[in-house]
Design an enzyme around this catalytic site. Structure first.
Site, PDB file in Angstrom:
ATOM      1  N   ASP A  16       0.700  -1.096   0.167  1.00  0.00           N
ATOM      2  CA  ASP A  16      -0.047  -0.067  -0.063  1.00  0.00           C
ATOM      3  C   ASP A  16       0.936   1.210   0.175  1.00  0.00           C
ATOM      4  OD1 ASP A  16      -3.186   0.828   1.071  1.00  0.00           O
ATOM      5  OD2 ASP A  16      -1.574   2.233   1.420  1.00  0.00           O
ATOM      6  N   ASP A 114      -4.319   2.439  -4.868  1.00  0.00           N
ATOM      7  CA  ASP A 114      -2.788   2.303  -4.329  1.00  0.00           C
ATOM      8  C   ASP A 114      -2.611   1.049  -3.335  1.00  0.00           C
ATOM      9  OD1 ASP A 114      -4.010   2.608  -1.621  1.00  0.00           O
ATOM     10  OD2 ASP A 114      -2.599   4.140  -1.145  1.00  0.00           O
ATOM     11  N   GLU A 115      -3.159   0.088  -3.553  1.00  0.00           N
ATOM     12  CA  GLU A 115      -2.892  -1.380  -3.114  1.00  0.00           C
ATOM     13  C   GLU A 115      -3.049  -2.447  -3.984  1.00  0.00           C
ATOM     14  OE1 GLU A 115      -5.559  -2.570   0.193  1.00  0.00           O
ATOM     15  OE2 GLU A 115      -7.058  -1.039  -0.247  1.00  0.00           O
TER      16      GLU A 115
HETATM   17  P1  TTP Z   1      -5.399   4.976   1.533  1.00  0.00           P
HETATM   18  O1  TTP Z   1      -4.301   4.084   1.295  1.00  0.00           O
HETATM   19  O2  TTP Z   1      -6.373   4.741   2.509  1.00  0.00           O
HETATM   20  O3  TTP Z   1      -4.493   6.409   2.181  1.00  0.00           O
HETATM   21  P2  TTP Z   1      -3.068   7.163   1.923  1.00  0.00           P
HETATM   22  O4  TTP Z   1      -2.387   6.211   0.850  1.00  0.00           O
HETATM   23  O5  TTP Z   1      -3.500   8.573   1.428  1.00  0.00           O
HETATM   24  O6  TTP Z   1      -2.380   6.987   3.537  1.00  0.00           O
HETATM   25  P3  TTP Z   1      -1.579   5.603   3.998  1.00  0.00           P
HETATM   26  O7  TTP Z   1      -0.197   5.928   4.061  1.00  0.00           O
HETATM   27  O8  TTP Z   1      -2.385   5.494   5.355  1.00  0.00           O
HETATM   28  O9  TTP Z   1      -1.973   4.664   3.185  1.00  0.00           O
HETATM   29  O10 TTP Z   1      -5.876   5.839   0.421  1.00  0.00           O
HETATM   30  C1  TTP Z   1      -5.239   5.756  -1.014  1.00  0.00           C
HETATM   31  C2  TTP Z   1      -5.660   7.001  -1.802  1.00  0.00           C
HETATM   32  O11 TTP Z   1      -7.151   7.205  -1.905  1.00  0.00           O
HETATM   33  C3  TTP Z   1      -5.332   8.411  -1.008  1.00  0.00           C
HETATM   34  O12 TTP Z   1      -4.054   8.925  -1.036  1.00  0.00           O
HETATM   35  C4  TTP Z   1      -6.621   9.234  -1.305  1.00  0.00           C
HETATM   36  C5  TTP Z   1      -7.553   8.342  -1.667  1.00  0.00           C
HETATM   37  N1  TTP Z   1      -8.654   8.315  -0.720  1.00  0.00           N
HETATM   38  C6  TTP Z   1      -9.717   8.945  -0.929  1.00  0.00           C
HETATM   39  O13 TTP Z   1     -10.070   9.461  -2.321  1.00  0.00           O
HETATM   40  N2  TTP Z   1     -10.968   8.962  -0.345  1.00  0.00           N
HETATM   41  C7  TTP Z   1     -10.738   8.335   1.051  1.00  0.00           C
HETATM   42  O14 TTP Z   1     -11.684   8.360   1.896  1.00  0.00           O
HETATM   43  C8  TTP Z   1      -9.460   7.754   1.421  1.00  0.00           C
HETATM   44  C9  TTP Z   1      -9.194   6.953   2.779  1.00  0.00           C
HETATM   45  C10 TTP Z   1      -8.565   7.738   0.699  1.00  0.00           C
HETATM   46 MG    MG Z   2      -2.030   4.091   1.067  1.00  0.00          MG
END
Ligand code: TTP
Ligand code: MG
Length: 369
Positions: A16, A114-115
């Protein structure tokens, strides 16, 4: 000769990206590195509407997080750098990372922008998994300047849990014989399937930490929470046997409607969204497909357009679940004083509906996400 004993465990990597949308912004603007960066709606000096999409780890130190009203973020950190998500750059970055990840295994499954999961059972064991994970991290960093965290475990759900335990730029392994000791003290909402809202249902029944779940039998959890309880019991006992299924990001089905006249009656808007959704759900059903992501598009007068998505942990198989998700996504907009011009619904992350051969988890698909 390789002998596989009955105690042979799978090794799954869950990867991720760290603060993904913010990280993409930082690659485009290296001068932002090390600073609080908030991606989301325009804060308008503290009077903006809308929410934070994500924030850099420097911004998170001020308590800023995804889903928070942007006006609150502004109060917490007015000197942060505030930007809109740059979707073109985000999609490109996502494709580049996924293409790199795909090379590290022959079984790869992207499950969000992103995962992704990688089946690594054939390529490493628990003694050298960390070395391989470091290689993957370094490869992505070198090629894209982006940072990932990697969770490793014997099932998809445990690997995913592991990722979140060591962020950012972490590598965390849940060894098969350490599941209980690692999870016990964590809050129940660490388990995929127990969300920020639904955790209170668990609290009310006396399950606050994962150790409280370990004390319960499968039948007790089923009695308390139905199929969701069964799923949780399987997760914590390392019995989630879902395979890694490759799906194609770009495969999706969508429909949209422009209203004859811009409208503001949310009962009508809700009805239209439901109609669009039911029609494409039916189309997919006839083709024998299920999906995991539902997106809502809404355009207001003046062409301001928003896209909101939710990805479920399991394929969505019931219309009721889908309607609930769409209504939830719509909630963000019902206070908007502007009239609505267009609505659209998109279903993506399509998969074939499982046929005769079902694995244990497939039976619990419906209603869970
Ligand atoms: P995430 O992987 O949940 O968050 P992140 O990558 O920003 O942070 P982390 O380091 O904790 O993984 O989500 C991936 C992307 O998806 C995030 O950058 C923005 C988008 N997103 C949304 O559009 N809406 C949401 O509610 C969330 C949680 C994320
Ligand atoms: Mg993320």
């Amino acid at each position: 000769m390789i002998s596989v004993s009955s105690t042979h465990h799978r090794i799954i990597f869950h990867v991720d990206l760290d603060c993904f949308f913010a990280a993409v912004e930082i690659v485009q603007h290296p001068e932002y590195r090390g600073k609080p960066v908030v991606v989301g709606a325009d804060p308008k000096q503290g009077y903006g509407r809308g929410v934070v999409t994500t924030a850099s780890y420097e911004a998170r130190k001020f308590g800023i997080h995804s889903g928070q009203p942007i006006s609150q973020a502004w109060k917490a950190c007015p000197h942060a750098i505030y930007v809109y998500p740059n979707f073109t750059a985000i999609e490109q970055a996502s494709h580049r990372v996924m293409d790199l990840l795909r090379k590290h295994s022959n079984a790869f499954q992207q499950t969000g922008i992103d995962e992704a999961y990688l089946e690594m059972t054939e390529f490493c064991d628990y003694s050298n998994a960390k070395t391989i994970a470091i290689k993957i991290q370094d490869d992505i960093q070198a090629q894209t300047d982006l940072s990932v965290s990697i969770g490793i475990g014997p099932t998809k759900s445990l690997a995913k849990i592991a990722t979140d335990l060591h962020k950012p730029h972490g590598i965390m392994i849940i060894f098969p014989d350490q599941i209980e000791s690692i999870l016990s003290e964590l809050d129940v909402n660490t388990i995929p399937g127990i969300g920020k809202k639904s955790k209170y249902v668990f609290y009310e029944k006396g399950y606050k930490k994962v150790k409280d779940l370990f004390r319960a039998s499968a039948s007790q959890l089923y009695k308390d929470f139905g199929n969701c309880g069964k799923w949780i019991w399987m997760v914590i006992h390392g019995l989630d046997d879902r395979d890694i299924i490759e799906w194609h990001d770009r495969k999706s089905i969508s429909e949209e409607r422009t209203f004859a006249e811009d409208i503001q009656d949310y009962a009508v808007i809700k009805g239209k969204i439901k109609d669009l959704y039911q029609s494409i759900h039916k189309e997919l059903k006839e083709k024998g497909q299920i999906y995991r992501t539902i997106s809502l598009k809404i355009r207001f007068q003046g062409f301001e357009t928003f896209l909101r998505s939710r990805t479920a942990e399991f394929p969505i198989d019931s219309v009721e679940t889908g309607i609930e998700i769409l209504n939830d996504l719509l909630q963000e907009f019902v206070q908007n004083p502007k009239k609505v011009r267009l609505v659209g619904v998109k279903l993506s992350q399509l998969e074939p509906r499982p046929k005769r051969k079902q694995n244990k988890m497939d039976r619990y698909y419906s209603g869970m996400y």
